[in-house]
Design a protein around this motif. Structure first.
Motif, PDB file in Angstrom:
ATOM      1  N   VAL A  70       0.927  -1.070  -0.387  1.00 41.57           N
ATOM      2  CA  VAL A  70       0.523  -0.192  -0.207  1.00 41.57           C
ATOM      3  C   VAL A  70       1.209   1.308  -0.013  1.00 41.57           C
ATOM      4  CG1 VAL A  70      -1.448   1.742   1.341  1.00 41.57           C
ATOM      5  CG2 VAL A  70      -1.652  -0.674   1.324  1.00 41.57           C
ATOM      6  N   GLU A  71       0.680   2.260  -0.583  1.00 41.82           N
ATOM      7  CA  GLU A  71       1.128   3.479  -0.925  1.00 41.82           C
ATOM      8  C   GLU A  71       0.498   4.798   0.060  1.00 41.82           C
ATOM      9  OE1 GLU A  71       3.086   4.977  -4.563  1.00 41.82           O
ATOM     10  OE2 GLU A  71       3.372   2.794  -5.583  1.00 41.82           O
ATOM     11  N   THR A  72       0.952   5.270   0.842  1.00 43.07           N
ATOM     12  CA  THR A  72       0.051   6.108   1.597  1.00 43.07           C
ATOM     13  C   THR A  72       0.463   7.980   0.513  1.00 43.07           C
ATOM     14  OG1 THR A  72       1.664   6.619   2.837  1.00 43.07           O
ATOM     15  CG2 THR A  72       0.105   5.175   3.586  1.00 43.07           C
ATOM     16  N   ARG A  73      -0.567   7.746  -0.378  1.00 47.45           N
ATOM     17  CA  ARG A  73      -0.593   9.068  -1.304  1.00 47.45           C
ATOM     18  C   ARG A  73      -1.848   9.035  -1.554  1.00 47.45           C
ATOM     19  NH1 ARG A  73       3.870   9.173  -5.813  1.00 47.45           N
ATOM     20  NH2 ARG A  73       3.201   6.551  -6.287  1.00 47.45           N
ATOM     21  N   THR A  74      -1.948  10.574  -1.442  1.00 46.44           N
ATOM     22  CA  THR A  74      -3.519  11.047  -2.321  1.00 46.44           C
ATOM     23  C   THR A  74      -3.653  11.053  -3.457  1.00 46.44           C
ATOM     24  OG1 THR A  74      -3.562  11.064   0.397  1.00 46.44           O
ATOM     25  CG2 THR A  74      -5.122  12.273  -1.497  1.00 46.44           C
ATOM     26  N   VAL A  75      -5.303  11.021  -4.348  1.00 50.67           N
ATOM     27  CA  VAL A  75      -4.826  10.824  -5.518  1.00 50.67           C
ATOM     28  C   VAL A  75      -5.673  12.069  -5.430  1.00 50.67           C
ATOM     29  CG1 VAL A  75      -6.604  10.584  -7.643  1.00 50.67           C
ATOM     30  CG2 VAL A  75      -5.248   8.778  -5.836  1.00 50.67           C
ATOM     31  N   VAL A  76      -5.646  13.489  -6.217  1.00 51.47           N
ATOM     32  CA  VAL A  76      -5.730  14.711  -6.070  1.00 51.47           C
ATOM     33  C   VAL A  76      -6.928  15.187  -7.488  1.00 51.47           C
ATOM     34  CG1 VAL A  76      -4.094  15.377  -4.521  1.00 51.47           C
ATOM     35  CG2 VAL A  76      -3.953  15.911  -7.394  1.00 51.47           C
ATOM     36  N   ALA A  77      -6.796  13.954  -8.441  1.00 51.01           N
ATOM     37  CA  ALA A  77      -7.204  14.217  -9.887  1.00 51.01           C
ATOM     38  C   ALA A  77      -7.863  13.042 -10.699  1.00 51.01           C
ATOM     39  CB  ALA A  77      -6.783  15.199 -10.733  1.00 51.01           C
ATOM     40  N   LEU A  78      -8.711  13.026 -11.113  1.00 46.94           N
ATOM     41  CA  LEU A  78      -8.845  11.858 -11.994  1.00 46.94           C
ATOM     42  C   LEU A  78      -9.315  12.062 -13.253  1.00 46.94           C
ATOM     43  CD1 LEU A  78      -8.798   8.677 -12.714  1.00 46.94           C
ATOM     44  CD2 LEU A  78     -11.126   8.534 -11.095  1.00 46.94           C
ATOM     45  N   ASP A  79      -8.819  11.574 -14.567  1.00 41.70           N
ATOM     46  CA  ASP A  79      -9.791  12.627 -15.481  1.00 41.70           C
ATOM     47  C   ASP A  79      -9.486  10.977 -16.104  1.00 41.70           C
ATOM     48  OD1 ASP A  79     -10.745  13.805 -17.192  1.00 41.70           O
ATOM     49  OD2 ASP A  79      -9.359  15.469 -17.529  1.00 41.70           O
ATOM     50  N   ARG A  80     -10.129  10.918 -17.370  1.00 38.07           N
ATOM     51  CA  ARG A  80      -9.925  10.089 -18.851  1.00 38.07           C
ATOM     52  C   ARG A  80      -9.196  10.710 -19.152  1.00 38.07           C
ATOM     53  NH1 ARG A  80     -15.014   7.771 -19.731  1.00 38.07           N
ATOM     54  NH2 ARG A  80     -13.995   6.136 -20.734  1.00 38.07           N
ATOM     55  N   ALA A  81      -8.466   9.281 -19.872  1.00 38.88           N
ATOM     56  CA  ALA A  81      -7.180   9.508 -21.324  1.00 38.88           C
ATOM     57  C   ALA A  81      -7.406   8.205 -22.028  1.00 38.88           C
ATOM     58  CB  ALA A  81      -5.860   9.262 -19.732  1.00 38.88           C
ATOM     59  N   SER A  82      -6.828   8.757 -22.659  1.00 43.12           N
ATOM     60  CA  SER A  82      -7.073   7.429 -24.046  1.00 43.12           C
ATOM     61  C   SER A  82      -7.026   5.562 -23.915  1.00 43.12           C
ATOM     62  CB  SER A  82      -6.254   8.067 -25.483  1.00 43.12           C
ATOM     63  OG  SER A  82      -4.854   7.311 -24.715  1.00 43.12           O
ATOM     64  N   LYS A 107     -15.598   9.587   4.097  1.00 39.70           N
ATOM     65  CA  LYS A 107     -14.137  11.087   4.428  1.00 39.70           C
ATOM     66  C   LYS A 107     -14.637  12.097   3.697  1.00 39.70           C
ATOM     67  CE  LYS A 107      -9.729  12.309   3.006  1.00 39.70           C
ATOM     68  NZ  LYS A 107      -8.051  12.157   2.644  1.00 39.70           N
ATOM     69  N   TYR A 108     -15.779  11.745   1.944  1.00 44.45           N
ATOM     70  CA  TYR A 108     -15.722  12.723   1.623  1.00 44.45           C
ATOM     71  C   TYR A 108     -17.696  13.148   1.701  1.00 44.45           C
ATOM     72  CZ  TYR A 108     -11.912  12.562  -0.839  1.00 44.45           C
ATOM     73  OH  TYR A 108     -10.295  12.868  -2.294  1.00 44.45           O
ATOM     74  N   PHE A 109     -17.925  12.551   2.853  1.00 43.14           N
ATOM     75  CA  PHE A 109     -19.427  12.591   2.646  1.00 43.14           C
ATOM     76  C   PHE A 109     -20.176  12.509   3.856  1.00 43.14           C
ATOM     77  CE2 PHE A 109     -18.639   8.520  -0.695  1.00 43.14           C
ATOM     78  CZ  PHE A 109     -19.138  10.001  -1.267  1.00 43.14           C
ATOM     79  N   ASP A 288     -22.642  12.038  -1.072  1.00 42.04           N
ATOM     80  CA  ASP A 288     -22.900  12.847  -2.559  1.00 42.04           C
ATOM     81  C   ASP A 288     -21.820  13.441  -3.679  1.00 42.04           C
ATOM     82  OD1 ASP A 288     -23.529  14.530  -4.484  1.00 42.04           O
ATOM     83  OD2 ASP A 288     -24.040  16.158  -2.632  1.00 42.04           O
ATOM     84  N   LEU A 289     -21.318  12.384  -5.137  1.00 43.82           N
ATOM     85  CA  LEU A 289     -21.177  12.605  -5.628  1.00 43.82           C
ATOM     86  C   LEU A 289     -20.141  13.510  -6.224  1.00 43.82           C
ATOM     87  CD1 LEU A 289     -22.310   9.898  -8.814  1.00 43.82           C
ATOM     88  CD2 LEU A 289     -20.284   9.447  -6.827  1.00 43.82           C
ATOM     89  N   ARG A 290     -20.964  15.104  -6.047  1.00 42.29           N
ATOM     90  CA  ARG A 290     -21.033  16.438  -6.110  1.00 42.29           C
ATOM     91  C   ARG A 290     -19.445  16.931  -5.336  1.00 42.29           C
ATOM     92  NH1 ARG A 290     -26.242  19.415  -5.749  1.00 42.29           N
ATOM     93  NH2 ARG A 290     -26.050  17.669  -3.825  1.00 42.29           N
ATOM     94  N   ARG A 291     -18.985  15.939  -4.203  1.00 42.84           N
ATOM     95  CA  ARG A 291     -18.689  16.227  -3.132  1.00 42.84           C
ATOM     96  C   ARG A 291     -16.998  15.000  -3.504  1.00 42.84           C
ATOM     97  NH1 ARG A 291     -21.542  15.470   2.897  1.00 42.84           N
ATOM     98  NH2 ARG A 291     -23.068  18.169   2.744  1.00 42.84           N
ATOM     99  N   LEU A 292     -16.973  14.011  -4.398  1.00 39.90           N
ATOM    100  CA  LEU A 292     -15.710  13.840  -4.391  1.00 39.90           C
ATOM    101  C   LEU A 292     -15.014  14.830  -5.471  1.00 39.90           C
ATOM    102  CD1 LEU A 292     -16.976   9.674  -5.613  1.00 39.90           C
ATOM    103  CD2 LEU A 292     -15.873  11.172  -3.122  1.00 39.90           C
ATOM    104  N   ILE A 293     -14.035  15.694  -5.212  1.00 37.36           N
ATOM    105  CA  ILE A 293     -13.809  16.514  -6.114  1.00 37.36           C
ATOM    106  C   ILE A 293     -12.612  16.234  -6.930  1.00 37.36           C
ATOM    107  CG2 ILE A 293     -14.213  18.107  -4.576  1.00 37.36           C
ATOM    108  CD1 ILE A 293     -11.932  18.046  -2.791  1.00 37.36           C
TER     109      ILE A 293
END
Length: 361
Positions: A70-82, A107-109, A288-293
């Motif tokens: 396990v890596e203790t790092r945070t994902v700050v952005a997630l987007d589609r890619a090819s 956590k986000y809810f 609430d999906l809107r809170r998954l910033i």
């Protein structure tokens, strides 16, 4: 185990019985019972509350032995890619993944009543923000809520030296009964499950797939009402008669005056006010999906939802191909069991089988 170690008050005990608090491994070789035996900790399947500290230690040991990478790092952005998805981490590194499983828990809810949500953070916090309560000693604290987290927090704040009260919209508090030996007939008529007693609970734990096929209005009503707010049996004597209880009251509005919060409460058709140093909202969570910033607008716009929760396939896949949601975020589709540790077993088996099949195709 971050939420267990930092988001729950020290000295707390789990409301769930010990037999229902195992983390899931396929062979059932790393149970809480075996962990306690190995470390000389007291244990009983029922009737013996599990300390938060023991649960956190068990979780860390489970991770270190069974999932060591396990890596203790945070994902700050997630987007589609090819080629799937592009993830940006908090240290600047970017990754490409064909599939992503979102398992963010609660956590986000965090839910805070609208009447107090505008208060500055120095005067308002959610119950998940507190582990060490010692800094509240000598301060006046008002806890809003009527469920287990609120009752635990009020009790522990009082014992930490705070002047504390509870504000709850419910007319009375509910406490679970202490487990007791049961006859064979009682066990047949009212079987136990990992989330509670009764055949209804057994349906939720044993048949998440069937729950998914129930009419939507029944599923949503079940999620809102099943297993309502209730305190653990062992907290009642430490709370009742020791802490002021403002039942049938709810916060209408609030403002800060002269360094204190003035709360305006509605109760039984009447209104009242009180002043306090700090308000803690122990009012639970709402998906609430809107809170998954961290989700990009492209992903967010492609997600189908029900009451802001993701619509999922039988394999936990969202309407964005390759993007999966598990845990609390999947409860609207798979039922109340997904709000508990016990739901991890079904999720893991279903998802791993699915990923094995699509990986081989």
């Amino acid at each position: 185990m971050e939420s267990w170690r930092t988001g729950m008050p020290a000295g707390m005990f789990l409301k769930s019985e010990a037999f229902a608090s195992d983390l899931y491994d396929p062979e059932g070789l790393f149970t809480l019972k075996l962990f306690c035996a190995h470390h000389g900790l007291p244990y009983a399947d029922t009737g013996f509350p599990v300390p938060l500290e023991a649960m956190a230690a068990y979780g860390l040991c489970f991770q270190q032995q069974l999932v060591p990478d396990v890596e203790t790092r945070t994902v700050v952005a997630l987007d589609r890619a090819s080629r799937g998805f592009l993830l940006q981490l908090d240290d600047g590194e970017t990754l490409i993944a064909r599939r992503v499983i979102i398992a963010v828990g609660s956590k986000y809810f965090q839910h805070v009543p609208s009447g107090i949500a505008h208060l500055p953070p120095e005067f308002l916090s959610h119950s998940c923000k507190h582990h060490d309560l010692s800094h509240f000693a000598g301060r006046d604290v008002t806890v809003v809520g009527g469920g287990a987290s609120a009752l635990d927090l009020v009790t522990l704040l009082r014992e930490a030296g705070a002047q504390v009260r509870l504000v709850a919209r419910r007319p009375s508090l509910v406490f679970l009964s202490k487990p007791a030996p049961r006859s064979l007939w009682n066990r047949i008529r009212y079987p136990m499950s990992g989330i509670g007693g009764g055949w209804r609970s057994r349906f939720f734990t044993d048949a998440p797939m069937l729950f998914r096929y129930l009419p939507q209005d029944i599923r949503l009503r079940t999620i809102r009402t099943y297993l309502g707010p209730a305190g653990a049996w062992f907290i009642k004597d430490r709370l009742v008669g020791r802490v002021p209880l403002l039942l049938s009251h709810a916060p209408k509005s609030a403002e800060v005056r002269d360094g204190r919060v003035r709360l305006h409460l509605n109760g039984g058709g009447a209104q009242c006010e009180l002043e306090t140093d700090h308000v803690v909202a122990a009012t639970g969570y709402r998906v609430d999906l809107r809170r998954l910033i961290f989700l990009s607008e492209k992903i967010r716009s492609g997600l189908r939802s029900i009451e802001n929760a993701p619509v999922l396939s039988q394999d936990f896949e969202s309407s964005v191909p390759g993007l999966y949601f598990v845990g609390l975020a999947s409860a609207h589709c798979f039922g109340p069991v997904m709000r508990f540790l016990f739901g991890a077993g079904y999720t893991a088996r279903r998802l791993s089988e699915h990923l094995s099949c699509v990986g081989a195709s």
